[in-house]
Design an enzyme around this catalytic site. Structure first.
Site, short mmCIF file in Angstrom:
data_model
loop_
_atom_site.label_atom_id
_atom_site.label_comp_id
_atom_site.label_asym_id
_atom_site.label_seq_id
_atom_site.Cartn_x
_atom_site.Cartn_y
_atom_site.Cartn_z
N ASP A 1 0.86 -1.18 0.00
CA ASP A 1 0.00 0.00 0.00
C ASP A 1 0.90 1.23 0.00
O ASP A 1 1.88 1.29 0.76
CB ASP A 1 -0.84 -0.02 1.30
CG ASP A 1 -2.23 0.57 1.12
OD1 ASP A 1 -2.34 1.56 0.38
OD2 ASP A 1 -3.17 0.05 1.73
N ASP B 1 -3.38 4.46 -2.46
CA ASP B 1 -4.41 5.02 -1.59
C ASP B 1 -4.99 6.31 -2.18
O ASP B 1 -4.23 7.16 -2.65
CB ASP B 1 -3.78 5.30 -0.21
CG ASP B 1 -4.79 5.74 0.82
OD1 ASP B 1 -5.70 4.95 1.13
OD2 ASP B 1 -4.68 6.88 1.31
N GLU C 1 -7.19 3.02 -5.46
CA GLU C 1 -8.38 3.26 -4.65
C GLU C 1 -8.99 4.57 -5.13
O GLU C 1 -8.35 5.62 -5.07
CB GLU C 1 -8.02 3.37 -3.16
CG GLU C 1 -9.26 3.60 -2.30
CD GLU C 1 -8.95 4.12 -0.91
OE1 GLU C 1 -9.80 3.91 -0.02
OE2 GLU C 1 -7.89 4.75 -0.70
N HIS D 1 -10.24 -2.75 5.16
CA HIS D 1 -9.97 -2.19 6.48
C HIS D 1 -10.81 -0.97 6.81
O HIS D 1 -10.78 -0.49 7.95
CB HIS D 1 -8.48 -1.84 6.59
CG HIS D 1 -8.07 -0.80 5.58
ND1 HIS D 1 -8.00 -1.08 4.22
CD2 HIS D 1 -7.76 0.50 5.71
CE1 HIS D 1 -7.64 0.02 3.59
NE2 HIS D 1 -7.50 1.00 4.46
N ASP D 2 -11.53 -0.43 5.84
CA ASP D 2 -12.37 0.75 6.06
C ASP D 2 -13.86 0.43 6.08
O ASP D 2 -14.69 1.32 6.25
CB ASP D 2 -12.13 1.79 4.95
CG ASP D 2 -10.80 2.51 5.09
OD1 ASP D 2 -10.30 2.60 6.23
OD2 ASP D 2 -10.26 2.96 4.07
#
Length: 557
Positions: free
Chosen positions: A98, A199, A254, A328-329
């Site tokens: 990431d 990200d 993302e 994870h969000d």
């Protein structure tokens, strides 16, 4: 036909802080990931995506990087990371890291230099503006609530932060910023990693006049001026040529609040920008009036429409979807769109089936393969996430009752996916010998990897089969997508066709029995490739679907 390896692959996302702790610190570490490589190989995944392990003050769980070139000591050492890469490669698996390049931590050396003096060469690495009428430069709001601007008092200028005030946005208009970022990414590529997850990458290009926003029904003022901004495709192509193509890296971007048209451009092969994109429209179908922090219900027809539009739209241009329910969000999908009680096992299998038979590269989030659920914490103090605490205060400020606020938090918090991985029924779910940084979900004695591996009918083995089907059947990679029964309020149904074959997926999305009638003329019986019930009907023309039943039929087209 030249086919990139990642088109038949499945990626497994690891949130290292909550995965496996080998030191007793209460936080997971890189050695903990290395320890579980054989487990990941057994799942059947081809690549792991590791959320940020760079040096960070951890204001936003590592998405606030203070040194791009160092591994945070909380996770281990550079040698640990090198050993992880070699351990993966020895098992014919790959590593995706990431990377956060829209912003840095305000503790990054660049920001320290930038804020020390207006004359610093690093001042232009960030986005600074003078006050307007003794206030913020415009009305843009942070994704975490409040203004997107913070005042640096020494210079009496504001800096932009689309997220936490300790996450200052980088100025991509400055070519030196881009070159420094590309140099850093090449450093990691030389370490042997195989790809990047980028990200919020579609936010790096901002409209340079920074106008105030008077048209944001969801209250996210400014969004239209920094989402898929004016130079975004130029920047993506430049990064591709400087980093991705020379190193043969796979990339997934993302995409915050993006559009289908933008993602067609990002992922169509001749654009040479990104390989695939994450979009989140399908995970906003339970937001009431577009607002996350609400107790909204799933709009099922809308969910089908969004997923189908993206399947068809990217297929048309040769683009590629990153397929996912969880990360994870996001809350745990079995708690969100399934049933985490009586029908947990069949509903988790159904959700996996619907997603994995679509065109794209599936992403499994740690614990999804065993049907982990939201923890449903009973007190705000049990939550650790900065966004959750901001939302709690904001909801309380509206006068909402505590029990209603907690109900919303229980369904929406990012911490729903961040509780410790449930390895076994021992204390702290086998995650740590210490005190975990966040409590494990209380159901870990019955929902854990050890139990899943012992039960041949478990969610784990269903996911294993879905991963295998993608490798064995070309149609899953190459077939077109045709949605069926779009007005049906209970059944998700679609067909894939390719090279004289047909794949039909029929899934009851709810906990009541429903009848399904195939809407076309067909006399054919079909082979069942996979079902979440043992005795599903092989005649798909008319089926009585049990709660959350999902069947994959394969036949000649």
């Amino acid at each position: 036909m030249h086919e990139p390896w990642w088109k038949r692959s499945t990626v497994y996302q690891i949130y290292p802080k909550s995965f496996n702790d080998t030191t007793g610190s209460g936080k997971g570490d890189l050695q903990g990931v290395i320890e579980k490589l054989d487990y990941l190989k057994e799942v059947g995944v081809d690549m792991i995506w590791l959320t940020p392990i760079y040096q960070s003050p951890q204001r936003d769980n590592g998405y606030d990087i203070s040194d791009y070139y160092k591994v945070d000591p909380a996770y281990g050492t550079m040698e640990d990371l090198e050993n992880l890469i070699s351990g993966l490669h020895e098992r014919d698996m790959k590593l995706m890291m990431d990377i956060v390049i829209n912003h840095t931590s305000t503790e990054h050396e660049w920001f320290a230099q930038a804020s020390a003096s207006k004359d610093s060469p690093y001042r232009d690495y960030y986005i600074w503006r003078d006050p307007q009428e003794n206030g913020e430069p415009n009305n843009w709001v942070s994704k975490f609530g409040g203004s997107a601007w913070s005042l640096e008092e020494q210079s009496n200028q504001y800096y932009l932060h689309l997220f936490d005030q300790t996450q200052a946005d980088l100025n991509w208009e400055n070519e030196k910023v881009r070159q420094d970022l590309f140099k850093m990414m090449n450093f990691w590529a030389e370490k042997g990693l195989d790809g990047f997850r980028l990200d919020v990458i579609n936010l790096v290009s901002k409209v340079q006049s920074f106008p105030s926003d008077h048209d944001a029904p969801d209250g996210q003022y400014g969004k239209q001026y920094y989402t898929d901004g004016p130079r975004i495709h130029e920047y993506m192509h430049e990064m591709n040529q400087a980093v991705f193509t020379p190193n043969g890296l796979v990339t997934v971007g993302e995409m915050s609040s993006t559009s289908l048209a933008a993602c067609q451009q990002y992922t169509k092969p001749d654009a040479k920008e990104l390989d695939m994109t994450f979009n989140f429209h399908h995970l906003k179908v339970d937001y009431e009036d577009g607002q996350k922090w609400t107790d909204g219900e799933l709009e099922f027809i809308k969910l089908k429409q969004i997923l189908s539009d993206w399947q068809i739209g990217l297929h048309e241009v040769g683009g590629w979807n990153a397929l996912f329910w969880c990360n994870h969000d996001q809350p745990r999908i079995v708690s969100r769109f399934g049933d985490d009680g009586e029908y947990r096992t069949v509903s988790a299998k159904m959700l996996g089936t619907v997603l994995h038979m679509m065109q794209g590269t599936p992403y499994i989030y740690q614990g999804e393969e065993i049907g982990m659920t939201d923890p449903k914490f009973s007190h705000i103090a049990q939550y650790k996430d900065v966004e959750t605490h901001n939302a709690y205060r904001n909801l309380k400020d509206t006068g909402m009752a505590e029990d209603q606020v907690l109900k919303i938090i229980q369904g929406r918090s990012r911490d729903n996916s961040r509780t410790p991985m449930q390895w076994n029924g021992k204390e702290n779910a086998g995650f740590t010998d210490g005190i975990p940084w966040i409590a494990a979900a209380s159901n870990y004695p019955s929902i854990n990897v050890e139990k899943a591996l012992e039960d041949k009918e478990s969610i784990f083995y269903h996911y294993q089969k879905l991963i295998r089907l993608r490798k064995d059947y070309d149609i899953i990679t190459h077939g077109n997508y045709e949605p069926l029964c779009m007005d049906d309020e209970h059944v998700f149904c679609y067909e894939r066709k390719w090279n004289g074959e047909k794949l039909l997926v029929v899934a009851n999305f709810f906990g009541n029995e429903v009848e399904f009638s195939y809407p076309k003329e067909s006399a054919a019986k079909a082979e069942i490739l996979l079902s979440n019930y043992k005795d599903s009907s092989s005649d798909y023309r008319k089926i009585k679907l049990r709660p959350y039943e999902a069947v994959i039929y394969h036949s000649k087209a």
